[in-house]
Scaffold this motif. Structure first.
Motif, PDB file in Angstrom:
ATOM      1  N   ALA A 124      21.120  46.871  22.019  1.00 33.60           N
ATOM      2  CA  ALA A 124      21.289  47.608  23.276  1.00 33.60           C
ATOM      3  C   ALA A 124      21.511  46.643  24.431  1.00 33.60           C
ATOM      4  N   TYR A 125      20.709  45.584  24.505  1.00 31.55           N
ATOM      5  CA  TYR A 125      20.889  44.592  25.560  1.00 31.55           C
ATOM      6  C   TYR A 125      22.232  43.884  25.401  1.00 31.55           C
ATOM      7  N   LEU A 126      22.623  43.639  24.158  1.00 31.31           N
ATOM      8  CA  LEU A 126      23.914  43.002  23.891  1.00 31.31           C
ATOM      9  C   LEU A 126      25.052  43.864  24.421  1.00 31.31           C
ATOM     10  N   ALA A 127      24.981  45.162  24.140  1.00 32.66           N
ATOM     11  CA  ALA A 127      26.015  46.083  24.601  1.00 32.66           C
ATOM     12  C   ALA A 127      26.055  46.159  26.121  1.00 32.66           C
ATOM     13  N   LEU A 128      24.888  46.273  26.740  1.00 36.22           N
ATOM     14  CA  LEU A 128      24.836  46.370  28.198  1.00 36.22           C
ATOM     15  C   LEU A 128      25.393  45.108  28.846  1.00 36.22           C
ATOM     16  N   ALA A 129      25.078  43.955  28.282  1.00 35.94           N
ATOM     17  CA  ALA A 129      25.590  42.700  28.841  1.00 35.94           C
ATOM     18  C   ALA A 129      27.114  42.649  28.749  1.00 35.94           C
ATOM     19  N   LYS A 130      27.650  43.031  27.613  1.00 36.19           N
ATOM     20  CA  LYS A 130      29.106  43.012  27.439  1.00 36.19           C
ATOM     21  C   LYS A 130      29.790  43.990  28.390  1.00 36.19           C
ATOM     22  N   LEU A 131      29.237  45.182  28.505  1.00 36.47           N
ATOM     23  CA  LEU A 131      29.851  46.198  29.347  1.00 36.47           C
ATOM     24  C   LEU A 131      29.767  45.830  30.827  1.00 36.47           C
ATOM     25  N   ARG A 132      28.637  45.301  31.243  1.00 38.76           N
ATOM     26  CA  ARG A 132      28.497  44.904  32.645  1.00 38.76           C
ATOM     27  C   ARG A 132      29.363  43.697  32.966  1.00 38.76           C
ATOM     28  N   LEU A 133      29.464  42.770  32.015  1.00 36.75           N
ATOM     29  CA  LEU A 133      30.328  41.613  32.223  1.00 36.75           C
ATOM     30  C   LEU A 133      31.784  42.054  32.341  1.00 36.75           C
ATOM     31  N   ALA A 134      32.200  42.947  31.460  1.00 37.70           N
ATOM     32  CA  ALA A 134      33.575  43.455  31.519  1.00 37.70           C
ATOM     33  C   ALA A 134      33.833  44.141  32.851  1.00 37.70           C
ATOM     34  N   ALA A 135      32.861  44.913  33.335  1.00 39.41           N
ATOM     35  CA  ALA A 135      33.019  45.623  34.605  1.00 39.41           C
ATOM     36  C   ALA A 135      33.198  44.642  35.765  1.00 39.41           C
ATOM     37  N   GLN A 136      32.404  43.589  35.792  1.00 40.10           N
ATOM     38  CA  GLN A 136      32.515  42.624  36.880  1.00 40.10           C
ATOM     39  C   GLN A 136      33.812  41.834  36.799  1.00 40.10           C
ATOM     40  N   LEU A 137      34.240  41.517  35.592  1.00 39.85           N
ATOM     41  CA  LEU A 137      35.514  40.805  35.425  1.00 39.85           C
ATOM     42  C   LEU A 137      36.670  41.673  35.909  1.00 39.85           C
ATOM     43  N   ILE A 138      36.611  42.945  35.578  1.00 39.74           N
ATOM     44  CA  ILE A 138      37.662  43.875  36.016  1.00 39.74           C
ATOM     45  C   ILE A 138      37.668  43.987  37.536  1.00 39.74           C
ATOM     46  N   GLU A 139      36.477  44.007  38.126  1.00 38.68           N
ATOM     47  CA  GLU A 139      36.384  44.130  39.578  1.00 38.68           C
ATOM     48  C   GLU A 139      36.972  42.908  40.274  1.00 38.68           C
ATOM     49  N   VAL A 140      36.715  41.720  39.726  1.00 39.30           N
ATOM     50  CA  VAL A 140      37.316  40.510  40.295  1.00 39.30           C
ATOM     51  C   VAL A 140      38.838  40.590  40.165  1.00 39.30           C
ATOM     52  N   GLY A 141      39.298  40.922  38.955  1.00 44.09           N
ATOM     53  CA  GLY A 141      40.681  41.321  38.772  1.00 44.09           C
ATOM     54  C   GLY A 141      41.742  40.243  38.669  1.00 44.09           C
ATOM     55  N   SER A 142      41.372  38.972  38.581  1.00 41.80           N
ATOM     56  CA  SER A 142      42.394  37.943  38.390  1.00 41.80           C
ATOM     57  C   SER A 142      42.923  38.022  36.958  1.00 41.80           C
ATOM     58  N   ASP A 143      44.062  37.406  36.728  1.00 37.98           N
ATOM     59  CA  ASP A 143      44.639  37.432  35.379  1.00 37.98           C
ATOM     60  C   ASP A 143      43.653  36.874  34.351  1.00 37.98           C
ATOM     61  N   VAL A 147      41.908  38.942  31.222  1.00 36.75           N
ATOM     62  CA  VAL A 147      42.053  38.486  29.832  1.00 36.75           C
ATOM     63  C   VAL A 147      40.684  38.409  29.162  1.00 36.75           C
ATOM     64  N   GLU A 148      39.684  37.881  29.878  1.00 42.83           N
ATOM     65  CA  GLU A 148      38.324  37.799  29.313  1.00 42.83           C
ATOM     66  C   GLU A 148      37.758  39.196  29.071  1.00 42.83           C
ATOM     67  N   ALA A 149      37.990  40.095  30.018  1.00 39.62           N
ATOM     68  CA  ALA A 149      37.517  41.474  29.847  1.00 39.62           C
ATOM     69  C   ALA A 149      38.197  42.136  28.653  1.00 39.62           C
ATOM     70  N   ASP A 150      39.480  41.882  28.504  1.00 48.53           N
ATOM     71  CA  ASP A 150      40.224  42.444  27.370  1.00 48.53           C
ATOM     72  C   ASP A 150      39.647  41.959  26.045  1.00 48.53           C
ATOM     73  N   ALA A 151      39.282  40.685  25.983  1.00 57.80           N
ATOM     74  CA  ALA A 151      38.701  40.128  24.753  1.00 57.80           C
ATOM     75  C   ALA A 151      37.388  40.828  24.406  1.00 57.80           C
ATOM     76  N   ILE A 152      36.586  41.106  25.424  1.00 55.46           N
ATOM     77  CA  ILE A 152      35.310  41.799  25.189  1.00 55.46           C
ATOM     78  C   ILE A 152      35.561  43.212  24.681  1.00 55.46           C
ATOM     79  N   LEU A 153      36.458  43.918  25.355  1.00 58.77           N
ATOM     80  CA  LEU A 153      36.707  45.325  25.026  1.00 58.77           C
ATOM     81  C   LEU A 153      37.501  45.495  23.739  1.00 58.77           C
ATOM     82  N   SER A 154      38.112  44.412  23.261  1.00 65.89           N
ATOM     83  CA  SER A 154      38.831  44.470  21.984  1.00 65.89           C
ATOM     84  C   SER A 154      37.890  44.345  20.795  1.00 65.89           C
ATOM     85  N   GLU A 155      36.646  43.950  21.055  1.00 60.17           N
ATOM     86  CA  GLU A 155      35.647  43.885  19.989  1.00 60.17           C
ATOM     87  C   GLU A 155      35.279  45.300  19.541  1.00 60.17           C
TER      88      GLU A 155
END
Length: 219
Positions: A124-143, A147-155
């Motif tokens: 559960a903590y693993l999932a929350l960390a991945k999802l929150r990290l992806a959210a923050q990466l998306i919010e920053v929004g640089s290429d 790409v890092e967010a895409d790698a997480i969400l492709s898992e």
């Protein structure tokens, strides 16, 4: 009482068997004893680690209550370094990530999330960390961040978090103005949320807002 011939023969066979296989038998017993001792020691170590980690986590909670950001983050760092195998380390990293983000340090926040996303022993903590990290990466929004967010969400989504995975993928598409793909992901997330009744109503309302924004229909 003297042994009869049959008993004497059995004794002789047993002696011969022992002479032939005693090294093997002794080795097996020794290995078993070491294995048991190792297991017992490991259980003691785990209990000891958990107790120490719990005390340090309580220190962190007290620091949060006192508004001491530096002590809070230092406790989280110590939990990572000293008790990284315990759930307390991941739990504290998630808390520290939020505190760092609220303090305006997005980079440090993501470092905590990256650690938890890599090292959390609890799914559960693993999932929350991945999802929150992806959210923050998306919010920053640089290429690079996308790409890092895409790698997480492709898992493969962690069991029980499929809906949130789909929702975050929708966010990823939306950040790139891919409205059709975002709508498809949000609709998939909505269906998965309906299948997972344990999710709070707030999660449904937030997803509904996103779905409406891309012209989707909640069913």
């Amino acid at each position: 009482m003297p042994l009869d011939l049959e008993e004497q023969e059995q004794v002789d066979q047993l002696k011969a068997f022992w002479q032939k296989y005693r090294n093997v038998i002794t080795g097996v017993v020794t290995v078993a004893l070491f294995a048991y001792a190792g297991y017992s020691g490991y259980q003691w170590w785990k209990t000891s680690q958990a107790a120490a980690a719990s005390q340090l986590y309580e220190t962190m909670v007290a620091a949060i209550g006192n508004g001491d950001k530096d002590l809070t983050l230092r406790a989280a760092d110590d939990l990572q370094k000293q008790y990284g195998g315990t759930p307390y380390a991941a739990m504290s990293s998630l808390v520290a990530a939020r505190i760092a983000l609220d303090a305006g340090d997005s980079a440090k926040s993501m470092d905590y999330l990256r650690w938890a996303a890599k090292n959390a022993s609890d799914k559960a903590y693993l999932a929350l960390a991945k999802l929150r990290l992806a959210a923050q990466l998306i919010e920053v929004g640089s290429d690079k961040d996308l790409v890092e967010a895409d790698a997480i969400l492709s898992e493969k989504p962690i069991t029980g978090f499929e809906a949130l995975w789909s929702e975050r993928r929708g966010d990823w598409y939306l950040a790139q103005k891919k409205i059709s793909e975002a709508k498809t992901s949000y609709e998939a997330a909505w269906k998965q949320l309906n299948d997972a009744k344990e999710f709070p109503e707030e999660a449904r309302r937030l997803l509904k807002v996103k779905l409406d924004a891309v012209g989707g229909v909640a069913q």
